[in-house]
Scaffold this active site. Structure first.
Site, PDB file in Angstrom:
ATOM      1  N   ARG A 170      18.520 -18.683 -21.351  1.00 22.41           N
ATOM      2  CA  ARG A 170      19.692 -18.108 -21.191  1.00 22.41           C
ATOM      3  C   ARG A 170      19.511 -16.293 -21.382  1.00 22.41           C
ATOM      4  O   ARG A 170      19.696 -15.477 -20.588  1.00 22.41           O
ATOM      5  CB  ARG A 170      20.891 -18.615 -22.072  1.00 22.41           C
ATOM      6  N   ARG A 173      13.202 -14.034 -24.916  1.00 27.52           N
ATOM      7  CA  ARG A 173      12.842 -14.138 -26.229  1.00 27.52           C
ATOM      8  C   ARG A 173      11.459 -14.495 -26.153  1.00 27.52           C
ATOM      9  O   ARG A 173      10.848 -14.668 -25.239  1.00 27.52           O
ATOM     10  CB  ARG A 173      13.801 -15.245 -27.063  1.00 27.52           C
ATOM     11  N   HIS A 276      18.824 -41.743 -14.288  1.00 26.40           N
ATOM     12  CA  HIS A 276      19.203 -41.156 -15.418  1.00 26.40           C
ATOM     13  C   HIS A 276      18.539 -41.888 -16.554  1.00 26.40           C
ATOM     14  O   HIS A 276      19.100 -42.361 -17.418  1.00 26.40           O
ATOM     15  CB  HIS A 276      20.497 -41.185 -15.637  1.00 26.40           C
TER      16      HIS A 276
END
Length: 314
Positions: A170, A173, A276
């Protein structure tokens, strides 16, 4: 402490649970093991149909912690509005990294090396030899969603002699392995990648992130791997790229999910689909138990909990 703790794993199968709470076993059955109003710590049943885990939340007037056994929390978000202020929502960071990273590598290798073609040929008794197939070695891999699972995926990629791994989260860093780029840089990074791995949580920012524009920026012949959540990808846009033959894909999650039998994704060229299966392996239960023992000891001793994603009313 005499409040109830609801566990989806039988409490007598978990060594090290602290004394004090009344442990109730509930794994999504129609009948509750006790009055939900007395539950102080609720562990959401794992891998249940939509709506099961949130069903008791409107009646949990005394709950202080809601603990998922999944990395994502999107399946419980709809029930949070029923909770009083101050309830901590915790995820299962540390439980699924190994299993999900293993499956990610399996999907990448199966897709690049043509394993599904070999299996189908085996069913026909056909020796499918000849020709060169892509290797993972020397490929540039872009990981979108560089949290603990993304880092675990990179740990397993390194021995395969990949070209530089590009990390995206997001916000920017530094990590132990190198810089992490912000989502805003994705348009410039996508054309570099041979393999794009999605391991991001499902949020309003990431829902539909992989749209037609995203896919158009991927290089010809690139592989898209989704071990995040199905709605991160625009299925219609992906189908168009697969049917053109420009991209390939390996999906552990889909939108819709489960994938209906008649859905065109099943038969799209260049695709591998797993149901999944990233989290549910033999690695799950021991790690889940360790997490619960640690969290509940912290809860009983009034110590800070791990993996707090949000606090209601905050």
């Amino acid at each position: 402490m005499t409040a109830d703790v609801w566990l989806p794993i039988p409490p007598d199968e978990i060594e090290g649970l602290p004394e004090g709470p009344a442990y109730r076993h509930w794994d999504g059955e129609d009948t509750y093991p006790a009055d939900p109003a007395d539950c102080a710590y609720y562990v959401v049943p794992y891998m249940k149909p939509s709506g099961v885990g949130v069903r008791p939340l409107p009646e949990m007037h005394s709950v202080q912690v809601v603990q998922t056994l999944s990395a994502g929390i999107d399946h419980v978000e709809a029930g949070l509005k029923h909770l009083p202020a101050g309830v901590r929502l915790c995820n299962a960071r540390g439980v699924h990294e190994a299993s999900t990273a293993e499956l990610t590598l399996a999907l990448i290798l199966a897709s690049l090396r043509g394993i599904p073609d070999f299996v189908r040929a085996q069913d026909r008794g056909e020796w499918l030899g000849g020709g060169f197939r892509p290797a993972l070695a020397d490929r540039t891999v872009l990981i979108v969603g560089y949290g603990s699972i993304g880092a675990a995926i990179e740990d397993r990629l390194v021995p395969f002699e990949v070209a530089p791994v590009v990390r995206v989260a997001r916000s920017a860093r530094a990590s132990e392995r190198g810089p992490v780029h912000p989502l805003t840089e994705l348009p410039a990074l996508l054309p570099r990648a041979d393999v794009v791995v999605l391991s991001t949580p499902l949020t309003e920012t990431t829902r539909g992130l992989v749209d037609a524009e995203f896919l158009a920026r991927m290089k010809d012949g690139a592989l898209l791997v989704n071990v995040a959540r199905g709605p991160v990808v625009d299925t219609k846009a992906l189908l168009a790229e697969l049917e053109s033959g420009r991209l390939t894909a390996a999906l552990d999650v889909t939108d819709p999910e489960p994938l209906p039998q008649s859905h065109p994704l099943w038969h799209a060229p260049g695709i591998v689909v797993s149901p999944h299966a990233g989290g549910p392996t033999s690695a799950f239960l021991p790690r889940a138990k360790r997490l619960l023992v640690d969290q509940l000891n912290r809860f009983v001793n009034r110590e800070p909990l791990r993996n707090v994603i949000l606090t209601t009313g905050a």
